[in-house]
Design a protein around this motif. Structure first.
Motif, PDB file in Angstrom:
ATOM      1  N   LYS A  48     -18.420   6.581  -8.571  1.00 20.11           N
ATOM      2  CA  LYS A  48     -17.148   6.930  -7.933  1.00 20.11           C
ATOM      3  C   LYS A  48     -15.990   6.777  -8.909  1.00 20.11           C
ATOM      4  N   GLY A  95      -3.862  -2.498  -1.270  1.00 24.24           N
ATOM      5  CA  GLY A  95      -4.343  -1.117  -1.260  1.00 24.24           C
ATOM      6  C   GLY A  95      -5.541  -1.020  -0.328  1.00 24.24           C
ATOM      7  N   ARG A  96      -5.560   0.013   0.463  1.00 24.07           N
ATOM      8  CA  ARG A  96      -6.672   0.108   1.415  1.00 24.07           C
ATOM      9  C   ARG A  96      -7.522   1.342   1.190  1.00 24.07           C
ATOM     10  N   GLY A  97      -8.793   1.191   1.575  1.00 26.83           N
ATOM     11  CA  GLY A  97      -9.742   2.281   1.426  1.00 26.83           C
ATOM     12  C   GLY A  97     -10.263   2.705   2.785  1.00 26.83           C
ATOM     13  N   ARG A  98     -11.227   3.594   2.774  1.00 27.63           N
ATOM     14  CA  ARG A  98     -11.830   4.061   4.021  1.00 27.63           C
ATOM     15  C   ARG A  98     -12.603   2.926   4.684  1.00 27.63           C
ATOM     16  N   PHE A 113      -1.435   6.685  -5.472  1.00 28.21           N
ATOM     17  CA  PHE A 113      -0.248   7.310  -4.861  1.00 28.21           C
ATOM     18  C   PHE A 113      -0.589   7.888  -3.488  1.00 28.21           C
ATOM     19  N   GLY A 128     -11.019   7.942  -4.856  1.00 27.69           N
ATOM     20  CA  GLY A 128     -11.194   7.909  -3.406  1.00 27.69           C
ATOM     21  C   GLY A 128      -9.939   8.421  -2.720  1.00 27.69           C
ATOM     22  N   GLN A 185      -0.660  -2.227  -6.353  1.00 29.13           N
ATOM     23  CA  GLN A 185      -0.711  -2.407  -4.902  1.00 29.13           C
ATOM     24  C   GLN A 185      -1.299  -3.789  -4.612  1.00 29.13           C
ATOM     25  N   TRP A 206      -8.807  -1.374  -1.631  1.00 29.19           N
ATOM     26  CA  TRP A 206      -8.833  -0.583  -2.872  1.00 29.19           C
ATOM     27  C   TRP A 206      -8.124  -1.403  -3.941  1.00 29.19           C
ATOM     28  N   SER A 236       0.870  -1.182   0.000  1.00 24.94           N
ATOM     29  CA  SER A 236       0.000   0.000   0.000  1.00 24.94           C
ATOM     30  C   SER A 236       0.906   1.231   0.000  1.00 24.94           C
ATOM     31  N   THR A 237       0.659   2.152  -0.915  1.00 19.04           N
ATOM     32  CA  THR A 237       1.496   3.355  -0.939  1.00 19.04           C
ATOM     33  C   THR A 237       1.310   4.158   0.355  1.00 19.04           C
ATOM     34  N   ASN A 238       0.113   4.085   0.957  1.00 15.31           N
ATOM     35  CA  ASN A 238      -0.069   4.777   2.236  1.00 15.31           C
ATOM     36  C   ASN A 238       0.868   4.194   3.292  1.00 15.31           C
ATOM     37  N   VAL A 250      -4.347   8.635  -2.546  1.00 18.87           N
ATOM     38  CA  VAL A 250      -5.332   8.913  -3.593  1.00 18.87           C
ATOM     39  C   VAL A 250      -5.369   7.758  -4.590  1.00 18.87           C
TER      40      VAL A 250
END
Ligand code: BTN
Length: 257
Positions: A117, A47-50, A65, A120, A44, A55, A24-26, A138
């Motif tokens: 959407k 990748g994670r979302g809210r 990114f 996000g 990713q 994600w 995950s880039t975060n 993002v």
């Protein structure tokens, strides 16, 4: 369309690190051992979302990114909660600029094109060496031609919505410039005034019937009355009670989207 600087500003504000594959880039940005940077990943794996969601994005289709907010763009502490709204605004504006579109925002920061959407935002923070590090992640659907059925027709891409093939590098540079612009304004003006007005002009749910999915799993049905000065979404339920929504998710009642 708004233009705030260009690729030069991206380079000045944030050096860019391109990873072929990462979890995950975060996560990479939260753990990054250095100064403010933008970390982009072609792929990713986690990748994670809210709200604990994932994600997903196939390589070559999306832009994923994360950027570390530089000290001189950090909002004062009381405004920190508004940062994720401002990030959504910056992403919406950047997509408009590059794609020639008009994005809406579903509170708090889902960026929509034609009601679906397209991008996000996930803001996360960590305390490192006694200092708060804030990371803005993002994910933008750029060139996707289809989406998993599980998304129930609620997603779109810039390509699907506009027919345009946009350059991901230009899009990244534009998001970075818009982020720098709106974060600077948040820092100097606060959320009230120009920023809230710009956000309100894109409010996808204003005046609409929606369902608020509370973090505890319960739901509230009501009509959206816009965002308050502190960034919370105001929802009036069927009994006339006004709720100031701080967390959870909202879905339009009719489209459940
Ligand atoms: C959401 O809508 O739930 C937020 C999605 C945020 C996805 C991006 S992709 C880049 C960055 N890295 C992550 O793991 N998540 C964000």
């Amino acid at each position: 369309m708004a233009r705030h600087g260009g690729t030069g500003r991206l380079a000045a504000r944030w050096p860019v690190v391109l990873l072929r594959e990462t979890d995950s880039t975060n996560q990479r940005a939260l753990e990054w051992d250095g100064g403010p940077v933008i970390i982009v990943a072609e792929r990713q794996t986690a990748g994670r979302g809210r709200l604990g969601r994932s994600w997903h994005g196939r390589p070559g289709e999306g832009l994923a990114f994360s950027c570390i907010v530089p000290h001189d763009l950090m909002p004062p502490l009381p405004e920190l909660g508004r940062l994720s709204l401002v990030a959504g605004l910056a992403v919406a504006e950047a997509i408009d600029t590059v794609g020639g579109t008009r994005c809406a925002i579903k509170w708090p920061n889902d960026v929509l094109l034609h009601g679906r959407k397209v991008a996000g935002v996930l803001v996360e923070s960590v305390v490192r060496g006694g200092e708060v590090r804030v990371v803005i992640g993002v994910g933008i659907n750029v060139a996707n031609r289809d989406f998993p059925p599980a998304l129930g027709g609620r997603a779109t891409s810039i390509l699907l919505a506009t027919g345009k093939e946009v350059d991901p590098a230009l899009l990244l540079a534009t998001v970075a410039a818009c982020l720098a612009h709106w974060l600077e304004r948040l820092r100097h003006e606060g959320f009230l005034g120009g920023i809230r007005d710009a956000w309100r002009a894109r409010d996808a749910v204003l005046g609409k019937e929606l369902v608020w999915l509370r973090p505890d799993g319960s739901t509230v049905k009501g009509r959206a009355e816009g965002i308050a000065g502190d960034g919370r979404l105001l929802v009036r339920d069927g009994r006339g009670r006004l709720h100031a929504v701080l967390s959870g998710d909202v879905r339009l009642a009719a489209a459940s989207g």
